[in-house]
Design an enzyme around this catalytic site. Structure first.
Site, PDB file in Angstrom:
ATOM      1  N   HIS A 291       0.811  -1.223   0.000  1.00  0.00           N
ATOM      2  CA  HIS A 291       0.000   0.000   0.000  1.00  0.00           C
ATOM      3  C   HIS A 291       0.842   1.269   0.000  1.00  0.00           C
ATOM      4  O   HIS A 291       2.044   1.237   0.227  1.00  0.00           O
ATOM      5  CB  HIS A 291      -0.978   0.002   1.179  1.00  0.00           C
ATOM      6  CG  HIS A 291      -0.360   0.200   2.537  1.00  0.00           C
ATOM      7  ND1 HIS A 291      -0.229  -0.823   3.466  1.00  0.00           N
ATOM      8  CD2 HIS A 291       0.160   1.301   3.156  1.00  0.00           C
ATOM      9  CE1 HIS A 291       0.325  -0.355   4.570  1.00  0.00           C
ATOM     10  NE2 HIS A 291       0.575   0.936   4.401  1.00  0.00           N
TER      11      HIS A 291
ATOM     12  N   ARG B 296      -2.173  10.983   4.179  1.00  0.00           N
ATOM     13  CA  ARG B 296      -2.940  11.644   5.250  1.00  0.00           C
ATOM     14  C   ARG B 296      -4.069  12.445   4.613  1.00  0.00           C
ATOM     15  O   ARG B 296      -3.873  13.088   3.578  1.00  0.00           O
ATOM     16  CB  ARG B 296      -2.037  12.571   6.066  1.00  0.00           C
ATOM     17  CG  ARG B 296      -0.933  11.841   6.836  1.00  0.00           C
ATOM     18  CD  ARG B 296      -0.027  12.831   7.541  1.00  0.00           C
ATOM     19  NE  ARG B 296       1.004  12.156   8.323  1.00  0.00           N
ATOM     20  CZ  ARG B 296       2.198  11.795   7.852  1.00  0.00           C
ATOM     21  NH1 ARG B 296       2.506  12.055   6.590  1.00  0.00           N
ATOM     22  NH2 ARG B 296       3.076  11.192   8.634  1.00  0.00           N
TER      23      ARG B 296
ATOM     24  N   GLU C 225      -3.909   3.443   1.662  1.00  0.00           N
ATOM     25  CA  GLU C 225      -4.215   3.618   3.083  1.00  0.00           C
ATOM     26  C   GLU C 225      -4.405   5.104   3.354  1.00  0.00           C
ATOM     27  O   GLU C 225      -3.501   5.910   3.090  1.00  0.00           O
ATOM     28  CB  GLU C 225      -3.086   3.079   3.957  1.00  0.00           C
ATOM     29  CG  GLU C 225      -3.288   3.336   5.449  1.00  0.00           C
ATOM     30  CD  GLU C 225      -2.058   3.055   6.302  1.00  0.00           C
ATOM     31  OE1 GLU C 225      -2.123   3.284   7.516  1.00  0.00           O
ATOM     32  OE2 GLU C 225      -1.029   2.622   5.740  1.00  0.00           O
TER      33      GLU C 225
ATOM     34  N   ASN D  85      -6.162  11.894  11.231  1.00  0.00           N
ATOM     35  CA  ASN D  85      -5.908  12.325  12.602  1.00  0.00           C
ATOM     36  C   ASN D  85      -7.120  13.108  13.085  1.00  0.00           C
ATOM     37  O   ASN D  85      -7.547  14.068  12.441  1.00  0.00           O
ATOM     38  CB  ASN D  85      -4.635  13.178  12.666  1.00  0.00           C
ATOM     39  CG  ASN D  85      -3.400  12.363  12.327  1.00  0.00           C
ATOM     40  OD1 ASN D  85      -3.035  11.449  13.044  1.00  0.00           O
ATOM     41  ND2 ASN D  85      -2.763  12.689  11.210  1.00  0.00           N
TER      42      ASN D  85
ATOM     43  N   ARG E 167       8.203  19.424  -2.745  1.00  0.00           N
ATOM     44  CA  ARG E 167       7.946  18.339  -3.694  1.00  0.00           C
ATOM     45  C   ARG E 167       8.651  17.061  -3.266  1.00  0.00           C
ATOM     46  O   ARG E 167       9.713  17.086  -2.666  1.00  0.00           O
ATOM     47  CB  ARG E 167       8.413  18.727  -5.100  1.00  0.00           C
ATOM     48  CG  ARG E 167       7.618  19.857  -5.726  1.00  0.00           C
ATOM     49  CD  ARG E 167       7.756  19.875  -7.229  1.00  0.00           C
ATOM     50  NE  ARG E 167       9.146  19.761  -7.661  1.00  0.00           N
ATOM     51  CZ  ARG E 167       9.511  19.321  -8.856  1.00  0.00           C
ATOM     52  NH1 ARG E 167       8.612  18.926  -9.731  1.00  0.00           N
ATOM     53  NH2 ARG E 167      10.788  19.270  -9.182  1.00  0.00           N
TER      54      ARG E 167
ATOM     55  N   HIS F 252       2.186  11.211  -7.223  1.00  0.00           N
ATOM     56  CA  HIS F 252       0.800  10.833  -7.462  1.00  0.00           C
ATOM     57  C   HIS F 252       0.589   9.337  -7.270  1.00  0.00           C
ATOM     58  O   HIS F 252       1.550   8.564  -7.190  1.00  0.00           O
ATOM     59  CB  HIS F 252       0.362  11.218  -8.882  1.00  0.00           C
ATOM     60  CG  HIS F 252       1.184  10.562  -9.975  1.00  0.00           C
ATOM     61  ND1 HIS F 252       2.192  11.221 -10.641  1.00  0.00           N
ATOM     62  CD2 HIS F 252       1.160   9.310 -10.504  1.00  0.00           C
ATOM     63  CE1 HIS F 252       2.738  10.409 -11.539  1.00  0.00           C
ATOM     64  NE2 HIS F 252       2.126   9.235 -11.473  1.00  0.00           N
TER      65      HIS F 252
ATOM     66  N   HIS G 101      -0.034   2.369 -10.015  1.00  0.00           N
ATOM     67  CA  HIS G 101       1.282   2.698  -9.462  1.00  0.00           C
ATOM     68  C   HIS G 101       1.248   3.908  -8.553  1.00  0.00           C
ATOM     69  O   HIS G 101       0.266   4.649  -8.491  1.00  0.00           O
ATOM     70  CB  HIS G 101       2.320   2.898 -10.572  1.00  0.00           C
ATOM     71  CG  HIS G 101       2.151   4.150 -11.391  1.00  0.00           C
ATOM     72  ND1 HIS G 101       1.691   4.147 -12.680  1.00  0.00           N
ATOM     73  CD2 HIS G 101       2.427   5.459 -11.116  1.00  0.00           C
ATOM     74  CE1 HIS G 101       1.665   5.387 -13.159  1.00  0.00           C
ATOM     75  NE2 HIS G 101       2.101   6.198 -12.227  1.00  0.00           N
TER      76      HIS G 101
ATOM     77  N   GLU H  90       6.724   3.881  -9.341  1.00  0.00           N
ATOM     78  CA  GLU H  90       7.339   4.693 -10.386  1.00  0.00           C
ATOM     79  C   GLU H  90       8.309   5.682  -9.740  1.00  0.00           C
ATOM     80  O   GLU H  90       7.908   6.485  -8.893  1.00  0.00           O
ATOM     81  CB  GLU H  90       6.279   5.462 -11.183  1.00  0.00           C
ATOM     82  CG  GLU H  90       6.872   6.400 -12.236  1.00  0.00           C
ATOM     83  CD  GLU H  90       5.848   7.307 -12.892  1.00  0.00           C
ATOM     84  OE1 GLU H  90       6.230   8.080 -13.789  1.00  0.00           O
ATOM     85  OE2 GLU H  90       4.659   7.274 -12.491  1.00  0.00           O
TER      86      GLU H  90
ATOM     87  N   HIS I 156       4.042   7.004   3.578  1.00  0.00           N
ATOM     88  CA  HIS I 156       4.979   5.917   3.304  1.00  0.00           C
ATOM     89  C   HIS I 156       4.430   5.003   2.228  1.00  0.00           C
ATOM     90  O   HIS I 156       3.247   5.062   1.875  1.00  0.00           O
ATOM     91  CB  HIS I 156       5.251   5.093   4.573  1.00  0.00           C
ATOM     92  CG  HIS I 156       4.034   4.460   5.174  1.00  0.00           C
ATOM     93  ND1 HIS I 156       3.388   4.980   6.267  1.00  0.00           N
ATOM     94  CD2 HIS I 156       3.332   3.342   4.836  1.00  0.00           C
ATOM     95  CE1 HIS I 156       2.350   4.215   6.577  1.00  0.00           C
ATOM     96  NE2 HIS I 156       2.291   3.214   5.717  1.00  0.00           N
TER      97      HIS I 156
ATOM     98  N   GLU J 211       7.403   0.982   4.951  1.00  0.00           N
ATOM     99  CA  GLU J 211       6.893   0.139   6.032  1.00  0.00           C
ATOM    100  C   GLU J 211       7.063  -1.325   5.652  1.00  0.00           C
ATOM    101  O   GLU J 211       6.893  -1.713   4.488  1.00  0.00           O
ATOM    102  CB  GLU J 211       5.419   0.449   6.290  1.00  0.00           C
ATOM    103  CG  GLU J 211       4.841  -0.308   7.487  1.00  0.00           C
ATOM    104  CD  GLU J 211       3.378   0.018   7.746  1.00  0.00           C
ATOM    105  OE1 GLU J 211       2.899  -0.293   8.856  1.00  0.00           O
ATOM    106  OE2 GLU J 211       2.715   0.568   6.845  1.00  0.00           O
TER     107      GLU J 211
END
Length: 327
Positions: free
Chosen positions: A14, A18, A74, A78, A98, A102, A180, A241, A268, A314
């Site tokens: 994944h 946020r 994911e 918060n 940056r 995407h 991707h 990518e 992540h 992760e």
């Protein structure tokens, strides 16, 4: 569960983003055909996690457990951000922050898919008719993250046929792929070495854009589908990518934003492994840089390594090998 690890079993599981308002974000990604496959709540830590993936009978990971998939998004919420008028995320595409670029979905009928998204009231960073590249578009999710849209037929006869029906009813979102995730990298060779030698990925395709001064590298885990023939990757899910702009590796002061420093946004990418203990021992022998070892902190079932640009990767247990859920 095996006591050894084999990168052939790894999956690019994944990508974490946020979000300000989970209701709006989940609605958007469900509109793109994804399903909410898991919702984890951590009220004591004041955040929730929403895992979305393509899960129709024709989806590549249909019915699999959450961490036995590729192409998952994911969303991290918060508590309270949805009521904070001043809260915005860093979408990764604005200077000087940056880094992440995407996520990308591939669709059955790109003209109809884009019209369907537009008619639903969602905005675009780039429509099909904008600029020179008429075969890709970028929609904007509720937080302003870019969602690239490409054709599942790209590279095949009739892929960009302007006579394809553009009526929104001519597209089936359940047939889409979460194809991707793009991140920008400073030094292509260092990043390719990390993702191939340390993470065990395979380089599927390289796109050199010398006139524009950048290269694109598409990596993934071949799995049962195998390495794509003729570089055709649009029908895959869970690819990475890497975008390398020429010359950045020569600038000692150049640095991309990792998404976890302020202002935050992308968090992540995640790789699921066959045996998390053995995998982490392997990473130790390869001298990776750690953000969090398994033994650090309260969560003893996840680890984070750092790639050459400081992006977090992760590491989680693939539940199919463990025979039980991670959470």
């Amino acid at each position: 569960m095996a006591t050894t690890t084999d990168t052939k079993n790894y999956k690019f599981n994944h990508s974490m983003l946020r979000v300000k308002d989970p209701k709006a974000s989940v609605k958007f990604y469900e509109f793109l055909g994804m399903s909410l496959i898991k919702h984890l709540q951590f009220p004591e830590a004041k955040f929730d996690l929403y895992f979305l993936a393509y899960d129709s009978p024709n989806a590549l990971s249909s019915g699999n457990s959450t961490f036995d998939r590729e192409g998952v998004i994911e969303l991290t919420h918060n508590y309270g951000t949805e009521n904070d008028d001043n809260y915005t995320v860093n979408n990764g595409n604005k200077e000087p922050h940056r880094g992440f670029g995407h996520v990308c979905i591939s669709v059955d009928n790109i003209q109809a898919a884009c019209n369907r998204i537009e008619q639903a009231g969602y905005k675009f960073q780039k429509k099909l008719t904008d600029g020179r590249m008429k075969h890709i578009a970028f929609a904007l999710d509720p937080d302003g993250y870019w969602v690239e849209i490409v054709s599942l037929k790209i590279g095949t006869k009739g892929a960009d046929d302007p006579n394809e029906p553009s009526d929104p009813s001519a597209t089936d979102p359940k047939s889409y792929r979460m194809n991707h995730t793009m991140i920008r990298v400073k030094d292509a060779q260092k990043s390719l070495e990390f993702y191939q030698d340390k993470m065990g990925m395979t380089l599927f395709r390289t796109v050199e854009q010398e006139a524009a001064g950048f290269n694109l590298y598409f990596l993934g885990y071949p799995g049962e589908k195998g390495v794509p023939e003729n570089g055709f990757t649009a029908d895959y899910e869970g690819l990475l990518e890497l975008t390398w702009n020429y010359g950045t590796e020569k600038d000692e002061n150049f640095k991309y934003h990792d998404g976890n420093s302020q202002p935050q946004g992308f968090g992540h990418i995640c790789v699921s492994v066959d045996n998390i203990d053995a995998a982490c021992q392997r990473f130790e022998t390869l001298n990776v840089n750690w953000k969090k070892r398994l033994t650090d902190g309260r969560m003893k079932n996840v680890a984070f390594v750092l790639d050459p640009d400081g992006y977090w990767v992760e590491i989680v247990q693939n539940e199919r090998f463990a025979g039980k859920a991670n959470f």
